[in-house]
Motif scaffolding. Structure first.
Motif, PDB file in Angstrom:
ATOM      1  N   ALA A 231       0.823  -1.206   0.000  1.00  0.00           N
ATOM      2  CA  ALA A 231       0.000   0.000   0.000  1.00  0.00           C
ATOM      3  C   ALA A 231       0.858   1.257   0.000  1.00  0.00           C
ATOM      4  CB  ALA A 231      -0.937  -0.018   1.201  1.00  0.00           C
ATOM      5  N   PHE A 232       1.543   1.481  -1.119  1.00  0.00           N
ATOM      6  CA  PHE A 232       2.312   2.699  -1.348  1.00  0.00           C
ATOM      7  C   PHE A 232       2.520   2.849  -2.843  1.00  0.00           C
ATOM      8  CE2 PHE A 232       5.405  -0.665  -0.706  1.00  0.00           C
ATOM      9  CZ  PHE A 232       6.334  -0.464  -1.718  1.00  0.00           C
ATOM     10  N   VAL A 233       2.900   4.037  -3.257  1.00  0.00           N
ATOM     11  CA  VAL A 233       3.168   4.312  -4.670  1.00  0.00           C
ATOM     12  C   VAL A 233       4.674   4.158  -4.871  1.00  0.00           C
ATOM     13  CG1 VAL A 233       2.997   5.997  -6.530  1.00  0.00           C
ATOM     14  CG2 VAL A 233       1.213   5.915  -4.755  1.00  0.00           C
ATOM     15  N   PRO A 234       5.097   3.066  -5.511  1.00  0.00           N
ATOM     16  CA  PRO A 234       6.534   2.814  -5.631  1.00  0.00           C
ATOM     17  C   PRO A 234       7.237   3.816  -6.540  1.00  0.00           C
ATOM     18  CG  PRO A 234       5.296   1.189  -6.877  1.00  0.00           C
ATOM     19  CD  PRO A 234       4.290   2.046  -6.151  1.00  0.00           C
ATOM     20  N   GLU A 235       8.515   4.007  -6.240  1.00  0.00           N
ATOM     21  CA  GLU A 235       9.400   4.816  -7.082  1.00  0.00           C
ATOM     22  C   GLU A 235      10.433   3.882  -7.691  1.00  0.00           C
ATOM     23  OE1 GLU A 235      11.248   7.660  -4.478  1.00  0.00           O
ATOM     24  OE2 GLU A 235       9.510   8.986  -4.500  1.00  0.00           O
TER      25      GLU A 235
ATOM     26  N   GLY B 299      13.460   8.124   3.102  1.00  0.00           N
ATOM     27  CA  GLY B 299      12.156   8.756   2.929  1.00  0.00           C
ATOM     28  C   GLY B 299      11.411   8.229   1.715  1.00  0.00           C
ATOM     29  N   ARG B 300      11.901   7.140   1.121  1.00  0.00           N
ATOM     30  CA  ARG B 300      11.273   6.556  -0.066  1.00  0.00           C
ATOM     31  C   ARG B 300       9.969   5.861   0.296  1.00  0.00           C
ATOM     32  NH1 ARG B 300      14.341   5.571  -4.577  1.00  0.00           N
ATOM     33  NH2 ARG B 300      13.118   3.717  -5.011  1.00  0.00           N
ATOM     34  N   PRO B 301       9.003   5.860  -0.605  1.00  0.00           N
ATOM     35  CA  PRO B 301       7.782   5.093  -0.372  1.00  0.00           C
ATOM     36  C   PRO B 301       8.105   3.624  -0.105  1.00  0.00           C
ATOM     37  CG  PRO B 301       7.453   6.606  -2.177  1.00  0.00           C
ATOM     38  CD  PRO B 301       8.925   6.651  -1.852  1.00  0.00           C
ATOM     39  N   GLY B 302       7.410   3.081   0.876  1.00  0.00           N
ATOM     40  CA  GLY B 302       7.644   1.709   1.290  1.00  0.00           C
ATOM     41  C   GLY B 302       8.593   1.598   2.474  1.00  0.00           C
ATOM     42  N   ALA B 303       9.259   2.701   2.817  1.00  0.00           N
ATOM     43  CA  ALA B 303      10.191   2.713   3.948  1.00  0.00           C
ATOM     44  C   ALA B 303       9.560   3.451   5.130  1.00  0.00           C
ATOM     45  CB  ALA B 303      11.502   3.400   3.553  1.00  0.00           C
TER      46      ALA B 303
ATOM     47  N   TRP C 139       3.770   7.875  -0.359  1.00  0.00           N
ATOM     48  CA  TRP C 139       3.972   8.606  -1.619  1.00  0.00           C
ATOM     49  C   TRP C 139       4.739   9.866  -1.305  1.00  0.00           C
ATOM     50  CZ3 TRP C 139       1.968  13.550  -2.333  1.00  0.00           C
ATOM     51  CH2 TRP C 139       1.995  14.064  -3.640  1.00  0.00           C
ATOM     52  N   ARG C 140       5.456  10.374  -2.296  1.00  0.00           N
ATOM     53  CA  ARG C 140       6.108  11.677  -2.131  1.00  0.00           C
ATOM     54  C   ARG C 140       6.267  12.350  -3.476  1.00  0.00           C
ATOM     55  NH1 ARG C 140      12.480  10.365  -0.695  1.00  0.00           N
ATOM     56  NH2 ARG C 140      12.879   9.195  -2.611  1.00  0.00           N
TER      57      ARG C 140
ATOM     58  N   PRO D 189      -1.347  19.220  -7.061  1.00  0.00           N
ATOM     59  CA  PRO D 189      -1.993  18.869  -5.795  1.00  0.00           C
ATOM     60  C   PRO D 189      -3.018  17.741  -5.924  1.00  0.00           C
ATOM     61  CG  PRO D 189      -1.973  21.241  -6.090  1.00  0.00           C
ATOM     62  CD  PRO D 189      -1.507  20.628  -7.381  1.00  0.00           C
ATOM     63  N   GLU D 190      -3.510  17.487  -7.126  1.00  0.00           N
ATOM     64  CA  GLU D 190      -4.433  16.364  -7.316  1.00  0.00           C
ATOM     65  C   GLU D 190      -3.696  15.034  -7.210  1.00  0.00           C
ATOM     66  OE1 GLU D 190      -7.725  16.922  -7.363  1.00  0.00           O
ATOM     67  OE2 GLU D 190      -7.121  19.009  -7.143  1.00  0.00           O
ATOM     68  N   GLY D 191      -2.370  15.084  -7.253  1.00  0.00           N
ATOM     69  CA  GLY D 191      -1.574  13.876  -7.094  1.00  0.00           C
ATOM     70  C   GLY D 191      -1.812  13.193  -5.763  1.00  0.00           C
ATOM     71  N   ILE D 192      -2.180  13.955  -4.757  1.00  0.00           N
ATOM     72  CA  ILE D 192      -2.454  13.372  -3.445  1.00  0.00           C
ATOM     73  C   ILE D 192      -3.660  12.442  -3.535  1.00  0.00           C
ATOM     74  CG2 ILE D 192      -3.093  13.881  -1.060  1.00  0.00           C
ATOM     75  CD1 ILE D 192      -1.645  16.620  -1.546  1.00  0.00           C
ATOM     76  N   GLU D 193      -4.699  12.869  -4.225  1.00  0.00           N
ATOM     77  CA  GLU D 193      -5.877  12.006  -4.358  1.00  0.00           C
ATOM     78  C   GLU D 193      -5.528  10.739  -5.133  1.00  0.00           C
ATOM     79  OE1 GLU D 193     -10.462  11.940  -6.002  1.00  0.00           O
ATOM     80  OE2 GLU D 193      -9.545  13.871  -5.530  1.00  0.00           O
ATOM     81  N   ARG D 194      -4.758  10.870  -6.196  1.00  0.00           N
ATOM     82  CA  ARG D 194      -4.347   9.677  -6.955  1.00  0.00           C
ATOM     83  C   ARG D 194      -3.525   8.733  -6.071  1.00  0.00           C
ATOM     84  NH1 ARG D 194      -3.595  13.595 -10.798  1.00  0.00           N
ATOM     85  NH2 ARG D 194      -1.345  13.613 -10.532  1.00  0.00           N
ATOM     86  N   ALA D 195      -2.645   9.321  -5.266  1.00  0.00           N
ATOM     87  CA  ALA D 195      -1.824   8.508  -4.373  1.00  0.00           C
ATOM     88  C   ALA D 195      -2.681   7.798  -3.338  1.00  0.00           C
ATOM     89  CB  ALA D 195      -0.780   9.388  -3.682  1.00  0.00           C
TER      90      ALA D 195
END
Length: 139
Positions: free
Chosen positions: A20-24, A39-43, A118-119, A126-132
């Motif tokens: 449950a994260f948006v991978p990079e 600070g990476r997603p998943g950490a 997510w980061r 700012p709509e990226g937060i909703e997608r995340a």
């Protein structure tokens, strides 16, 4: 023979390989140095001292969006309302941005369990937060 892992690294430096994260894009390592977290997603979200405590005090019940940018703050409020998901946007001080690998105009979404979801390194969409949030909640 399996490589031995320092217990602190295993506990505090573990990175989720999926979930449950948006991978990079990255190296795919399962562990990172807990003394120098990415600070990476998943950490696990890095510990940053704040005026009245620490970033660790911000997690536990709701998602938390770390940002100083008013556009990201507004995007988080809209996303929380549309999705019916509580999301806190606390006031911050200290070097929270650098510790999470973003700029002062960036944003970091942290799950209630303290894992980065997510980061975004800098200001932008700012709509990226909703997608995340949708991505995280669908996993």
């Amino acid at each position: 023979m399996a490589e031995l892992i320092d217990p602190a690294s295993a506990l505090f430096g573990y990175r989720c390989p999926a979930g449950a994260f948006v991978p990079e894009p990255g190296d795919g390592a399962l562990f990172e140095d807990p003394v120098a977290p990415s600070g990476r997603p998943g950490a696990r979200a890095p510990h940053v001292p704040l005026g009245g405590g620490s970033t660790r005090d911000l997690y536990g019940r709701d998602f938390a969006l770390l940002t100083d940018d008013p556009a990201w703050r507004a995007g988080a409020a809209r996303a929380a309302q549309r999705l019916g998901v509580p999301a806190r946007v606390p006031a911050l001080d200290g070097d929270w941005a650098g510790a999470h690998g973003v700029t002062a105009s960036g944003a970091v979404l942290v799950r209630p369990d303290g894992i980065v979801a997510w980061r975004s390194a800098a200001g932008g969409d700012p709509e990226g937060i909703e997608r995340a949030l949708r991505t995280v909640l669908d996993r």
